[in-house]
Structures are given as C-alpha cells and as structure tokens.
Design an enzyme around this catalytic site. Structure first.
Site, PDB file in Angstrom:
ATOM      1  N   LYS A 167       0.842  -1.203   0.000  1.00  0.00           N
ATOM      2  CA  LYS A 167       0.000   0.000   0.000  1.00  0.00           C
ATOM      3  C   LYS A 167       0.878   1.254   0.000  1.00  0.00           C
ATOM      4  O   LYS A 167       0.639   2.196  -0.751  1.00  0.00           O
ATOM      5  CB  LYS A 167      -0.934  -0.008   1.229  1.00  0.00           C
ATOM      6  CG  LYS A 167      -2.056  -1.038   1.107  1.00  0.00           C
ATOM      7  CD  LYS A 167      -2.856  -1.238   2.399  1.00  0.00           C
ATOM      8  CE  LYS A 167      -3.854  -2.370   2.211  1.00  0.00           C
ATOM      9  NZ  LYS A 167      -4.658  -2.673   3.421  1.00  0.00           N
ATOM     10  N   GLN A 217      -4.611  -1.271   9.714  1.00  0.00           N
ATOM     11  CA  GLN A 217      -4.589  -2.605   9.106  1.00  0.00           C
ATOM     12  C   GLN A 217      -5.205  -3.623  10.073  1.00  0.00           C
ATOM     13  O   GLN A 217      -4.895  -3.647  11.264  1.00  0.00           O
ATOM     14  CB  GLN A 217      -3.141  -2.977   8.747  1.00  0.00           C
ATOM     15  CG  GLN A 217      -3.006  -4.276   7.980  1.00  0.00           C
ATOM     16  CD  GLN A 217      -3.613  -4.233   6.567  1.00  0.00           C
ATOM     17  OE1 GLN A 217      -3.717  -3.178   5.948  1.00  0.00           O
ATOM     18  NE2 GLN A 217      -4.022  -5.385   6.073  1.00  0.00           N
ATOM     19  N   ASP A 222     -11.069   3.134   4.333  1.00  0.00           N
ATOM     20  CA  ASP A 222     -11.440   1.720   4.252  1.00  0.00           C
ATOM     21  C   ASP A 222     -12.957   1.547   4.161  1.00  0.00           C
ATOM     22  O   ASP A 222     -13.433   0.461   3.848  1.00  0.00           O
ATOM     23  CB  ASP A 222     -10.955   0.986   5.515  1.00  0.00           C
ATOM     24  CG  ASP A 222      -9.665   0.210   5.298  1.00  0.00           C
ATOM     25  OD1 ASP A 222      -9.470  -0.294   4.186  1.00  0.00           O
ATOM     26  OD2 ASP A 222      -8.882   0.100   6.254  1.00  0.00           O
TER      27      ASP A 222
HETATM   28  N1  GUN Z   1      -7.125  -6.597   6.287  1.00  0.00           N
HETATM   29  C1  GUN Z   1      -7.537  -7.339   5.236  1.00  0.00           C
HETATM   30  N2  GUN Z   1      -8.128  -6.548   4.309  1.00  0.00           N
HETATM   31  C2  GUN Z   1      -8.081  -5.289   4.780  1.00  0.00           C
HETATM   32  C3  GUN Z   1      -8.529  -4.047   4.264  1.00  0.00           C
HETATM   33  O1  GUN Z   1      -9.112  -3.935   3.176  1.00  0.00           O
HETATM   34  N3  GUN Z   1      -8.283  -2.974   5.055  1.00  0.00           N
HETATM   35  C4  GUN Z   1      -7.676  -3.078   6.260  1.00  0.00           C
HETATM   36  N4  GUN Z   1      -7.513  -1.971   6.967  1.00  0.00           N
HETATM   37  N5  GUN Z   1      -7.252  -4.219   6.773  1.00  0.00           N
HETATM   38  C5  GUN Z   1      -7.460  -5.319   6.021  1.00  0.00           C
END
Ligand code: GUN
Length: 290
Positions: free
Chosen positions: A53, A97, A120
C-alpha cells in the site's frame, strides 16, 4: 475459454488516473493527499499488504505516514494516535490494518476514525451510507470488484449474484453494491445449505470465503462471471508453495469471465485505496473552502 479479467492492468490504469488527480490537487491546493497507515503488531501477511500500500502511494504521488506499534500496545494509545491523525490536516485518509492483536477491540478503533478520513469505508457511518445508497466512502475490495465486473457486465438488473462469504470487509459491502445495481443478491456463508446448488443459479459469483479452491467447475453455470477474492498460500506434495484463490480456476473454462489469483482483485483493492484517499482529500478541500 473463459475470459481472464486482467486486474493488474485495470489497477495500473486506475492508479495512473489517480496520479493525474493528485497532480491537479497539488496544483490547486499546494498540498498532496496524505494517507496514514497504522500497523499494530507484526502479522506477516499484514506487513506485506502494508508495504504494498505504501509503495503504491508513492507511485501515485500520495504522501504516506507510516505508524508501527508493537503488539503489546494498549487500546488507549491507539485511540490517542487516531485522535491525532483525525486532527492532522496533512492526513486525508486513515487506514488501520486488520486484524488487530487480541486484546484490542477493532470495532471501537474503527468507530474512532473520522468518517471523512475512513478510506477503508469501515466506519458505521460509511457502512450505513452504503446500505442506504447515500454516498460515503466505500470499502476498497468491493469497489475494486465492481470495477472488475463493470469491465464485462453493462446491465446488472435482474442478474442473479451469489456472494460466498459474509465478512464486513467484502461479503456484506459487495452485496450492497450489487443490490444497488438491481441484481438479485444471495449472500451465502459457512452454514448455507447446498451451496453448490445455490451457486449454480448465479450469473455472477463473488467468492470471498477464504477457502482455497472451494468453488469447483460444477458449481458454476456456463456463461457466469466469477470474481475470486481468495488468496491463500498452499503447500504442494513436493513441498513447494503457491498462492491459490477460492476457485478451482482450471475447472472454469465454461465461465464467461474469471479473475486470476494473483493479479485480479488484489491489485484493484490497493488502486481503490489510493482513489479513496484522493476522494477524501477532495472532500476535505471542499469543506475547508465552504
Ligand atoms: N485486512 C484485510 N483486508 C483489509 C482491508 O481492506 N483494510 C484493512 N484496513 N485491513 C485489512
């Protein structure tokens, strides 16, 4: 032969459009969009995702602010960091995350993020907006899935869509987006009876169960479009390992189109995160000019 939907190429194109928009924002406001990425603990998969990311942010000209905290972090400390990021005008998007270490209540943490910075789309305000079709920031994986589907489907009205998995991150939000397009949506899960029979009625299958190669050829109607959200590392008999999705892709020649794993949903998720960050930066600049 089923068409392979090239998520990597679509993600690259979306990231290029996002980078153009970043340049425009910088020209207009003098400030690049900023994304804060918070990683608590050292879950190896999360480390990889967060690294990707941040690297993609850089490519698009988005500034990333990385915050790493030990697994022993108290929930209050994480709340304090979020409060600080909510108040920081250089931060337009905040991503914590998941999963968070045991002992931290993820729901309380997500509730604390400003809905305007919730790139998100997990805050209850944005979840509510999605389910009522009233705007808000939309979760990245479902947003990417809809773009992949849009590349092969013009009109969803009346199509049968079967979503496998009812997670808050994928299953529930993608079902809302499909419903918004007037597909007839069935959300299935671990307790669903006769899942292969349910899946066989689908024009669209979104497989997000996290179960490697769950969806077999006989589950899929000829001409269906299949989106594979799964990503699991499996070890072969000879000890070598590979990444597989939730579908036995080699059995899906009779589908109209399928997404590959890797190279399908994964790259689109990150590209949509960048697009959401730019959207959040636009929202912030519109409200400061109001
Ligand atoms: N863990 C797995 N997928 C995601 C996501 O799309 N966003 C976040 N913040 N954590 C995750």
């Amino acid at each position: 032969m089923a068409q392979i939907i090239d998520g990597k190429a679509m993600a690259r194109a979306l990231t290029e459009r996002t980078a153009d928009e970043v340049r425009q924002i910088v020209a207009e406001t003098g400030t690049p969009p900023g994304l804060a990425v918070v990683l608590v603990g050292n879950d190896p998969a999360s480390e990889v995702y967060v690294g990707r990311k941040i690297a993609q942010c850089r490519k698009a000209g988005i500034v990333s602010f990385e915050h790493r905290m030990p697994a022993t972090t108290a929930e209050g400390e994480l709340h304090a960091l979020i409060d600080q990021l909510n108040a920081d005008p250089a931060v337009h998007g905040i991503l914590v995350q998941l999963p968070l270490p045991a002992g931290i209540d993820a729901a309380r943490v997500l509730d604390r993020i400003s809905p305007l910075k919730d790139v998100d789309g997990f805050h209850p305000v944005n979840v509510g907006r999605l389910s009522t079709g009233t705007g808000g920031l939309v979760p990245c994986t479902p947003l990417g899935i809809m773009m992949l589907l849009d590349s092969v489907i013009d009109d969803y009205r009346g199509l049968n869509a079967v979503v496998i998995g009812k997670s808050n991150i994928v299953g529930k939000p993608v079902s809302m987006l499909l419903l918004e397009r007037e597909a007839t949506v069935t959300v299935t899960h671990i307790e669903t009876r006769d899942l292969p029979d349910v899946a066989r009625k689908a024009d669209i299958i979104v497989a997000a169960a996290g179960a490697p190669q769950l969806v077999r050829g006989y589950w899929v109607k000829p001409g269906a479009v299949v989106i594979d959200v799964g990503i699991t590392r499996v070890t072969d008999h000879d000890g070598s390992s590979k990444i597989v999705g939730d579908c036995a892709t080699h059995e899906l020649e009779h589908a109209r189109a399928v997404t590959p794993v890797p190279g399908g949903v994964g790259p689109m998720t990150i590209a949509c995160l960048l697009a959401n960050t730019v959207r959040a930066a636009r929202i912030a600049s519109a409200s400061s000019n109001a």
